[in-house]
Design a protein around this motif. Structure first.
Motif, mmCIF file in Angstrom:
data_model
loop_
_atom_site.group_PDB
_atom_site.id
_atom_site.type_symbol
_atom_site.label_atom_id
_atom_site.label_comp_id
_atom_site.label_asym_id
_atom_site.label_seq_id
_atom_site.Cartn_x
_atom_site.Cartn_y
_atom_site.Cartn_z
ATOM 1 N N PHE A 164 -14.916 23.000 -51.026
ATOM 2 C CA PHE A 164 -14.574 22.965 -49.607
ATOM 3 C C PHE A 164 -13.200 23.596 -49.344
ATOM 4 C CE2 PHE A 164 -16.207 19.569 -46.408
ATOM 5 C CZ PHE A 164 -16.398 20.539 -45.467
ATOM 6 N N ASP B 292 -11.863 26.696 -49.481
ATOM 7 C CA ASP B 292 -11.703 27.906 -48.664
ATOM 8 C C ASP B 292 -11.883 27.609 -47.187
ATOM 9 O OD1 ASP B 292 -11.068 29.518 -50.717
ATOM 10 O OD2 ASP B 292 -12.836 30.823 -50.590
ATOM 11 N N GLN B 293 -12.854 26.729 -46.886
ATOM 12 C CA GLN B 293 -13.076 26.418 -45.473
ATOM 13 C C GLN B 293 -11.863 25.705 -44.867
ATOM 14 O OE1 GLN B 293 -16.754 25.359 -47.311
ATOM 15 N NE2 GLN B 293 -17.560 24.971 -45.278
ATOM 16 N N HIS B 294 -11.231 24.873 -45.683
ATOM 17 C CA HIS B 294 -10.030 24.203 -45.169
ATOM 18 C C HIS B 294 -8.870 25.182 -45.034
ATOM 19 C CE1 HIS B 294 -12.242 20.510 -46.212
ATOM 20 N NE2 HIS B 294 -11.505 19.968 -45.283
ATOM 21 N N THR B 295 -8.756 26.055 -46.031
ATOM 22 C CA THR B 295 -7.664 27.036 -45.976
ATOM 23 C C THR B 295 -7.856 27.974 -44.788
ATOM 24 O OG1 THR B 295 -7.595 26.933 -48.369
ATOM 25 C CG2 THR B 295 -6.379 28.722 -47.343
ATOM 26 N N ALA B 296 -9.126 28.296 -44.489
ATOM 27 C CA ALA B 296 -9.395 29.219 -43.387
ATOM 28 C C ALA B 296 -9.275 28.538 -42.027
ATOM 29 C CB ALA B 296 -10.793 29.813 -43.547
ATOM 30 N N GLY B 297 -9.036 27.247 -42.018
ATOM 31 C CA GLY B 297 -8.875 26.533 -40.758
ATOM 32 C C GLY B 297 -7.440 26.582 -40.266
ATOM 33 N N ARG C 102 -2.734 21.170 -43.611
ATOM 34 C CA ARG C 102 -3.497 20.428 -44.610
ATOM 35 C C ARG C 102 -3.211 18.926 -44.574
ATOM 36 N NH1 ARG C 102 -6.630 22.102 -48.931
ATOM 37 N NH2 ARG C 102 -7.637 20.246 -49.734
ATOM 38 N N ARG D 104 -12.492 37.203 -47.868
ATOM 39 C CA ARG D 104 -11.447 36.169 -47.979
ATOM 40 C C ARG D 104 -10.110 36.699 -47.439
ATOM 41 N NH1 ARG D 104 -9.961 33.764 -52.823
ATOM 42 N NH2 ARG D 104 -10.060 31.642 -52.058
ATOM 43 N N ALA E 137 -10.353 36.703 -43.805
ATOM 44 C CA ALA E 137 -10.303 35.319 -43.297
ATOM 45 C C ALA E 137 -8.917 34.709 -43.434
ATOM 46 C CB ALA E 137 -11.326 34.461 -44.042
ATOM 47 N N THR E 138 -8.002 35.471 -43.993
ATOM 48 C CA THR E 138 -6.600 35.058 -44.233
ATOM 49 C C THR E 138 -6.492 33.908 -45.241
ATOM 50 O OG1 THR E 138 -6.294 33.378 -42.505
ATOM 51 C CG2 THR E 138 -5.965 35.668 -41.836
ATOM 52 N N VAL E 139 -7.555 33.767 -46.046
ATOM 53 C CA VAL E 139 -7.497 32.732 -47.089
ATOM 54 C C VAL E 139 -6.514 33.157 -48.174
ATOM 55 C CG1 VAL E 139 -8.823 31.591 -48.914
ATOM 56 C CG2 VAL E 139 -9.813 31.870 -46.634
ATOM 57 N N ARG F 158 -6.344 32.374 -37.393
ATOM 58 C CA ARG F 158 -7.547 31.635 -37.827
ATOM 59 C C ARG F 158 -8.298 30.982 -36.667
ATOM 60 N NH1 ARG F 158 -3.970 29.176 -42.612
ATOM 61 N NH2 ARG F 158 -3.999 31.008 -43.963
ATOM 62 N N TYR G 138 -15.625 31.784 -40.567
ATOM 63 C CA TYR G 138 -15.815 32.262 -41.937
ATOM 64 C C TYR G 138 -16.821 31.367 -42.653
ATOM 65 C CZ TYR G 138 -14.551 33.065 -46.874
ATOM 66 O OH TYR G 138 -14.590 33.333 -48.220
ATOM 67 N N PRO H 157 -18.162 31.072 -46.338
ATOM 68 C CA PRO H 157 -18.116 31.557 -47.726
ATOM 69 C C PRO H 157 -19.525 31.589 -48.335
ATOM 70 C CG PRO H 157 -16.619 29.684 -47.393
ATOM 71 C CD PRO H 157 -17.508 29.766 -46.205
ATOM 72 N N GLY I 263 -18.729 24.637 -48.871
ATOM 73 C CA GLY I 263 -18.699 23.228 -49.236
ATOM 74 C C GLY I 263 -19.031 22.333 -48.051
ATOM 75 N N LEU J 236 -11.399 21.822 -37.732
ATOM 76 C CA LEU J 236 -10.596 22.621 -38.677
ATOM 77 C C LEU J 236 -10.134 23.914 -38.020
ATOM 78 C CD1 LEU J 236 -12.450 22.423 -42.131
ATOM 79 C CD2 LEU J 236 -10.234 21.453 -41.554
ATOM 80 N N ARG J 237 -11.013 24.512 -37.241
ATOM 81 C CA ARG J 237 -10.715 25.793 -36.601
ATOM 82 C C ARG J 237 -9.745 25.626 -35.451
ATOM 83 N NH1 ARG J 237 -14.800 28.982 -35.150
ATOM 84 N NH2 ARG J 237 -15.594 28.636 -37.219
#
Lengths: 420, 250
Positions: free
Chosen positions: A73, A75-80, A84, B47, B50-52, B77, B82, B84, B88, B105-106
């Motif tokens: 999970f 990447d989805q959190h980082t992309a939010g 954190r 990625r 997506a700025t990851v 963001r 995004y 992946p 997850g 989250l967004r």
């Protein structure tokens, strides 16, 4: 709030919640039940399950906080856009809510069973907050461990066991004071010490949620330092609070405000803290038994529970230890014995000293048995050396003249011992 | 047309291993198909968009703003959806909660989050399973839930890594319809399936070894096909021709 509700809905801890409640209630009643009916003792008893809930929740928090990593999970959190710490705080809060509610249910049960006997008043918040601080501290440690070591098995097991061992070995009332074992009405949890323990728990939470597992990729060297600052600041505060916890002394201090004692109607007066009102019928009976002692025995006019007359203990003070009336009678017997015999002085020789000591021991034991109305309970071991407690128990059922004669013999030995 | 995302001289890698090198790409509104063999750098490029992960070199602009700091990345963001390749989820999340959590989250505003969540779930035809747990969904439904999580809040830049894996033919058709309906976004689809590209993409990019081998319309890629190159359709042959170094980087 919405996210917290979502976390609560999805948390596997919801299935464990009945287990948490069962654990709390089992510890509450499984350890002892003498606390029922005395508010401060019930409060301390309701706090003790935190000692077990804390390590359990630390293990769970370690498992839960590692899931973001294990479930892919990240990447989805980082992309939010959410910082954190908000994500981590929501996770940690969900664990704390389940743990806190289970703990509160246990406290509610303790209050419910105490209500009839305890009279006015309620659970003392100081004890409940002390237990809650321990739970929050353990959850924070578990959360932190899980973030850094996201293993599904090793981190929770090691973290839970480590919390249990450390709290057992170092968290006791005479060490770090993270929990107490009983709460007599003469003492209370010091607000200052409680505040330091909450400070430790909350700064541990701050470290757990603010420490970045990975530094923000877009930050430069300065940004990376800035990203670490909240965690470093929290860690420094946590260390300061830990130092405060370890050096501040016992978490329980003498109760500052003394309420009017509750005394027996019968003479001599036996006075206790009003919170111990449930013992009054038994104390009335003891006062009556003291008044019925042979004329050769002199009793003080009043006995007081520890702390009622200030911090300095006096001869006529007694303590109700784990609800035991035998302990009360034992303390009173020594005060009666002292009032009935000459002031102590060293005897001329050791034989005389030994004879007098033995006479004291036997007289005290007989007085304790008379005052309590029975012999020494079988679950209480020890007592004055060389005294046959079973014989004493038989003696108090013999006719009064026989007992008076027996007591006079001991008094004669004591009074007849010449000073050196 | 003003690009929604713009890459300039982007290089990306892990440690010393360079995965993509020197990419320039402007993405105005439209649907972009990212084709390439495994290890071509497609996921790394997504990625980065997506700025990851920040690029090792070069600049990235999202909606006209340069992404150069964590703060600017966080602002960007809000406009990026995004998905992946291996996304997850908590197994006990309901579909609604999963998409709603993604909206949170967004940074979708609280007042709009519920409606945006419902709309996203409806878009992937999962309304009737909105309260079903994620662990109870089939592979195709999971993928659709993931797509709903990516499109919630109508992002301007939508990055979908292998979005059609696990979808049955009907669902793939529905997915294409969904993509066509998102007319106000730049959508990048990373895929192995050239027929998806042919069906919905305005532009196609073929990547290999971290570089663009071809960039143009699907028709141009099909025109790139030459006899003797393997493939069942002109587009597949064009793709294979591009991989073998034939054709133009238009």
């Amino acid at each position: 709030m919405r996210i917290l509700l979502m976390e609560l809905r999805r948390s596997p801890l919801r299935w464990w919640f009945p287990v948490l409640v069962a654990l709390d209630v089992a510890v509450l009643f499984g350890r002892s039940q003498w606390w029922i009916g005395v508010w401060p003792q019930a409060s301390a008893a309701a706090q003790i399950p935190a000692f077990y809930l804390g390590p359990f929740l630390a293990a769970y928090a370690a498992w839960a906080s590692g899931r973001i990593h294990r479930l892919g999970f990240e990447d989805q959190h980082t992309a939010g856009t959410r910082p954190r710490w908000q994500v981590e705080a929501a996770h940690l809060a969900a664990v704390a809510v389940y743990g806190g509610v289970a703990y509160a249910v246990g406290a509610g049960v303790a209050a419910a069973v105490s209500y009839d006997d305890a009279g006015p008043g309620f659970l003392w918040p100081g004890y409940l907050l002390l237990g809650a601080a321990l739970i929050v501290l353990c959850i924070a440690i578990g959360h932190m461990a899980g973030r850094w070591f996201p293993s599904a098995f090793a981190a929770p097991v090691i973290c839970g066991l480590a919390c249990f061992v450390v709290v057992t070995m170092n968290g006791g009332p005479m060490e770090a004071g993270l929990f107490v074992l009983s709460g007599g009405p003469a003492v209370e949890v010091s607000p200052e010490h409680l505040a330091v323990r909450w400070g430790l728990a909350l700064t541990a939470v701050a470290v757990a949620v603010l420490t970045p597992r990975t530094l923000p990729g877009y930050s430069g060297a300065r940004g990376k330092v800035i990203a670490r600052l909240p965690a470093i600041g929290s860690a420094a505060l946590a260390v300061a609070c830990l130092a405060g916890v370890l050096t501040a002394g016992p978490v329980q201090t003498a109760r500052a405000s003394r309420s009017a004692p509750m005394c027996t109607r019968a003479e001599p007066k036996i006075c206790v803290w009003p919170e111990e009102r449930k013992y009054m019928p038994r104390l009335e009976a003891m006062a009556k038994r003291v008044s019925e002692l042979p004329p050769a025995i002199t009793s003080p006019s009043a006995f007081y529970e520890e702390g009622l007359r200030g911090g300095k203990g006096q001869d006529t003070d007694f303590k109700i230890f784990e609800g035991s009336m035998w302990e009360v009678a034992d303390s009173m017997s020594i005060a009666v014995s002292r009032a009935s015999t000459p002031r102590y002085c060293p005897a001329q020789n050791s034989d005389a000293e030994d004879r007098r000591t033995m006479a004291y021991f036997e007289l005290d034991s007989w007085l304790a048995a008379r005052i309590s109305g029975a012999g020494q309970p079988s679950d209480i071991h020890g007592g004055p050396p060389g005294v046959d407690q079973k014989a004493i128990a038989r003696l108090i059922h013999q006719p009064e003249p026989a007992q008076q004669s027996w007591a006079k013999k001991r008094l004669k030995v004591i009074e007849g011992t010449r000073c050196a | 047309m003003e690009p929604i995302a713009s890459l300039s001289g982007i290089a990306q890698g892990y440690g010393r291993h360079q995965v993509i090198t020197g990419l320039d790409w402007d993405l105005p509104v439209g649907v972009y198909g990212l084709l390439g063999p495994n290890g071509a750098g497609k996921s790394t490029l997504l990625r980065t968009l997506a700025t990851v992960t920040p690029p090792q070199e070069g600049t990235l602009e999202i909606c006209g703003r340069k992404v150069h700091s964590e703060r600017s990345a966080r602002a960007a963001r809000t406009t990026i959806g995004y998905l992946p390749q291996e996304f997850g989820y908590y197994p006990s999340f309901s579909v609604y909660d999963f998409v709603r959590y993604s909206a949170w989250l967004r940074g979708v505003p609280h007042g709009q989050a519920h409606d945006a969540t419902r709309k996203a779930i409806a878009s992937v035809l999962l309304d009737e399973r909105a309260q079903a747990t994620m662990k109870s969904l089939s592979g195709g439904m999971l993928r659709r839930a993931g797509i709903a999580a990516a499109i919630v809040g109508s992002p301007r830049l939508l990055l979908l890594d292998e979005p059609t894996v696990g979808l049955d033919p009907k669902q793939r058709l529905e997915f294409r319809e969904l993509i066509r309906s998102l007319t106000d976004s730049a959508i990048v689809l990373s895929t192995h399936l050239v027929e998806d590209v042919a069906a919905v993409c305005d532009q196609v990019v073929v990547m290999q070894s971290g570089r663009f081998l071809f960039r143009g319309t699907p028709e141009a890629l099909a025109d790139n096909a030459r006899s003797g190159v393997a493939g069942d359709s002109p587009l597949e042959r064009g793709y294979m021709a591009a991989l073998s170094g034939q054709g133009a980087l238009s």
